[in-house]
Design an enzyme around this catalytic site. Structure first.
Site, PDB file in Angstrom:
ATOM      1  CB  SER A 193      41.773   0.719 -22.702  1.00 42.81           C
ATOM      2  OG  SER A 193      41.792   0.820 -21.301  1.00 42.81           O
ATOM      3  CG  ASP A 194      46.090   5.971 -23.146  1.00 40.34           C
ATOM      4  OD1 ASP A 194      46.342   5.959 -22.086  1.00 40.34           O
ATOM      5  OD2 ASP A 194      46.559   6.757 -24.229  1.00 40.34           O
ATOM      6  CD1 TRP A 195      43.494   7.539 -16.607  1.00 36.01           C
ATOM      7  CD2 TRP A 195      44.521   5.547 -16.012  1.00 36.01           C
ATOM      8  NE1 TRP A 195      43.058   7.133 -15.148  1.00 36.01           N
ATOM      9  CE2 TRP A 195      43.904   6.226 -14.933  1.00 36.01           C
ATOM     10  CE3 TRP A 195      45.324   4.626 -15.799  1.00 36.01           C
ATOM     11  CZ2 TRP A 195      43.996   5.502 -13.584  1.00 36.01           C
ATOM     12  CZ3 TRP A 195      45.575   3.901 -14.582  1.00 36.01           C
ATOM     13  CH2 TRP A 195      45.018   4.544 -13.422  1.00 36.01           C
TER      14      TRP A 195
END
Length: 686
Positions: free
Chosen positions: A262-264
């Site tokens: 996932s992105d942050w």
């Protein structure tokens, strides 16, 4: 926990029995003779539930933010993730480590050169490993739907064919020495405004023809080891829990074997993300930590599913040698990488305008230079946000010019007072005005106009000195109301840490510019495809992609709009001519052959571009880039160039069958040096 015959072995097609004790003395996953799949399966079978969950999310510590800790009992090494895509970013480490700040990825896209892209990636991969990290979050290949996007500088422009070809080469380079490339942000992460929640309404055909093909090429041709799932919702489903995109597209249709991170903070659920196939949560375990354990104990997520989430990352680490030879801190070859950074910057600069052949400057004739502007005071090493690199060194514009022309008087003015700058310009043989923007993650630009007094500054200097060169250091298109009043404009993008040396080399002809625009430069803010509030930034949290396939140059062509500078445009210090186009069907595809000749007096390179026009009934934009070839030619030299088209190039996405469908009828093949300069044309019946 009980250990018996491994249930997940059937998923991998492996016949495997694990001993019934929890500590496997022999640790068979250390056997390098076994396949990465088998080693990963054996390792996961030996893990406790708590150990498995510890490997599903990041666990920041005092030194590392993007970090999955080791499991010493089983010999699992720590896993460190570095920012990208224009060099090894700081990764939020303490202390932060310097690395080579390369020119922005938009400059890389401008080269139209897969060889350069591979070398660019190779440098990033080598430094990522040398700085003891496993993964480079690179490349960023989101299509530049909105030129005002704050991360335009990180991407590869507005065309999926160009982005796909360069991304695949960049990825291969990153992964040559065992660093995992993580292509991002999958998919359609096209604006920073409301980026955590925006719901993008994109029709199926547009999604598959514009926003997915380059990601497909990244995993099928580039063999990316990882994919980052993005923040937005697509058609009201967050990407990191979108099973159709993660499982359906990536794994089932494209055969992706790596892991999805996932992105942050882009994960929004435990069960939904797990069922969709997100493998690693990039934050502190909000969804894949205690909540994952609770979901397993409650029967909402099976332990077999947890195993299946772990397998792709471990398999990838085994395949890349990261268990057997973990990356360790190693000194960087700074001199070698400085030279490479300079070359990348030079190759990515686009000569937009050069009236009366003002460039290249003659160092024998130029005795004084007025260096002016807010971007003339220091090197522009990159944009803001997670991609920012702490440079190992910098070459600012003033020392860069003075080193290149030691016999000339070079005087610096920051441009804060246009009248003062104009007075300096009057005293110089040549004025070099450096303007630009400061794009950054987390915010979109309010306009494509240069901020502050930069337009007035260019106007004042140009009026004072007819020999004015404007160097633009921007992450994407900027408006240029003064374009017709200056003889020369060089688009330098964000040149990286070798800014001053690279710009000087191009201005004085040490390098003949050959780059092309990977994105259209509009003449006005309104001249962009997503030009209504409903399209961008969206209304009530919804961004409607009503422009459909008309993105970038496709929109300008379909709407009959004239851009300031078209996609594919870029001048040279020599001239080229195209002739002799021959097109024929070859099996399921076609072949176009033509001649490119250097008609000038300097050696140089031309980027030949092939565009395809579909039959009107297909409902496609007027023309689309389908291939390109960079050709190096001596003065007077000619070369026959061949570009191959495959069946996919002649297909459209069919929403009835949810698959690619070949189009039949009369096509038009056009060849030239930009989307608006196509002197060769030939019909092709399919």
């Amino acid at each position: 926990m009980r250990y018996g015959r491994l249930v997940l072995a059937s998923v991998l097609g492996i016949s495997l029995t694990v001993p019934l004790n929890g500590m496997v003395a022999a640790q068979p996953w250390r056997d390098t003779r076994q396949s990465p799949d088998r080693r990963a399966a054996e390792l996961v079978a030996a893990m406790t539930l708590d150990e498995k969950i510890s490997q599903l999310h990041l666990q920041p510590d005092a030194e590392h933010q993007r970090f999955v800790p080791p499991v010493p009992r089983l010999g699992v090494p720590g896993f460190r993730i570095a920012n990208g895509p224009a060099g090894m970013g700081p990764a939020d480490d303490k202390p932060q480590k310097p690395a080579t700040a390369l020119p922005a990825t938009m400059a890389l896209a401008s080269t139209f050169d897969t060889g350069v892209a591979r070398r660019y990636g190779r440098l990033i991969g080598s430094e990522t490993r040398a700085l003891a990290h496993n993964v480079s979050e690179a490349p960023d290949i989101n299509i530049a739907r909105v030129p005002r996007n704050g991360r335009t500088f990180e991407g590869m422009g507005e065309d999926p064919v160009l982005a796909g070809a360069l991304a695949a080469a960049d990825i291969r380079g990153i992964q040559e020495n065992g660093t995992i490339a993580e292509v991002k942000h999958y998919a359609a992460n096209n604006q920073e405004t409301q980026r955590f929640t925006i719901d993008e309404h994109i029709d199926e055909r547009t999604l598959n023809e514009i926003y997915l093909p380059h990601f497909e090429q990244s995993v099928t041709e580039g063999r990316a080891g990882s994919v980052m799932c993005a923040f937005p919702q697509i058609n009201s489903v967050f990407v990191c829990e979108n099973k159709a995109l993660l499982q359906g597209k990536l794994r089932d249709e494209w055969g992706f074997k790596g892991f999805i991170q996932s992105d942050w903070g882009a994960a929004h659920s435990t069960v939904g993300s797990a069922n969709a196939g997100m493998n690693l949560e990039m934050i502190d375990g909000t969804w894949y930590g205690d909540k994952m354990k609770q979901a397993v104990l409650a029967g909402q997520v099976t332990e077999q599913r947890v195993d299946e989430l772990l397998l792709p990352r471990f398999r990838t680490m085994f395949a890349f040698g990261q268990f057997d030879h973990p990356p360790v801190l190693t000194p960087l070859p700074t001199a070698e990488h400085d030279a490479a950074a300079k070359q990348f910057a030079e190759r990515g600069m686009v000569l937009l305008r050069n009236e009366h052949a003002q460039l290249p400057l003659d160092d024998r004739a130029v005795k004084s230079i007025a260096l002016i502007g807010p971007f003339a005071t220091r090197a522009k090493t990159g944009g803001g946000g997670s991609s920012a690199v702490i440079p190992t060194s910098t070459v600012d514009p003033l020392p860069g010019l003075r080193q290149r022309v030691p016999g000339a008087l070079v005087t610096l003015d920051d441009g804060s007072d246009p009248a003062r700058a104009a007075a300096l310009a009057r005293t110089a043989d040549v004025s070099v005005v450096m303007v630009g923007d400061n794009e950054a993650e987390g915010k979109d630009r309010p306009s494509l106009a240069l901020e502050g007094n930069q337009d007035a500054l260019v106007g004042a200097v140009a009026e004072a000195n007819p020999h004015t060169v404007v160097v633009v250091k921007s992450g994407g298109p900027v408006l240029m109301p003064w374009a017709s009043r200056v003889p020369s404009i060089l688009q330098a993008w964000y040149p990286g840490q070798q800014d001053g040396a690279a710009v000087a080399g191009v201005l004085f002809g040490d390098v003949n510019p050959s780059a092309k625009l990977p994105i259209t430069f509009p003449a006005a803010d309104a001249d962009t495809p997503a030009n209504t509030p409903a399209q961008f930034p969206g209304s009530n949290g919804v961004a409607t992609y009503s422009e459909g396939l008309q993105v970038g140059y496709r929109w300008f062509d379909a709407q009959g709009r004239t851009p300031l500078f078209p996609f594919g445009h870029g001048l040279s210090y020599t001239t080229f001519a195209f002739s002799g186009l021959s097109v024929r069907n070859t099996g399921d595809g076609a072949t176009a052959t033509f001649t490119v000749r250097n008609t000038g007096k300097r050696a140089g390179a031309e980027v030949a571009q092939l565009y395809l026009g579909f039959p009107a009934a297909a409902g496609e934009p007027p023309r689309q880039l389908k291939g390109f070839s960079r050709v190096e030619l001596a003065p007077g030299q000619a070369q026959r160039v061949t570009i191959h088209l495959d069946a996919r190039d002649f297909s459209v996405w069919d929403t009835g069958s949810h698959a690619w469908r070949p189009v039949r009828g009369g096509f038009t093949v056009q060849v030239g040096d930009s989307s608006r300069a196509l002197p060769l044309q030939a019909p092709l019946k399919r």
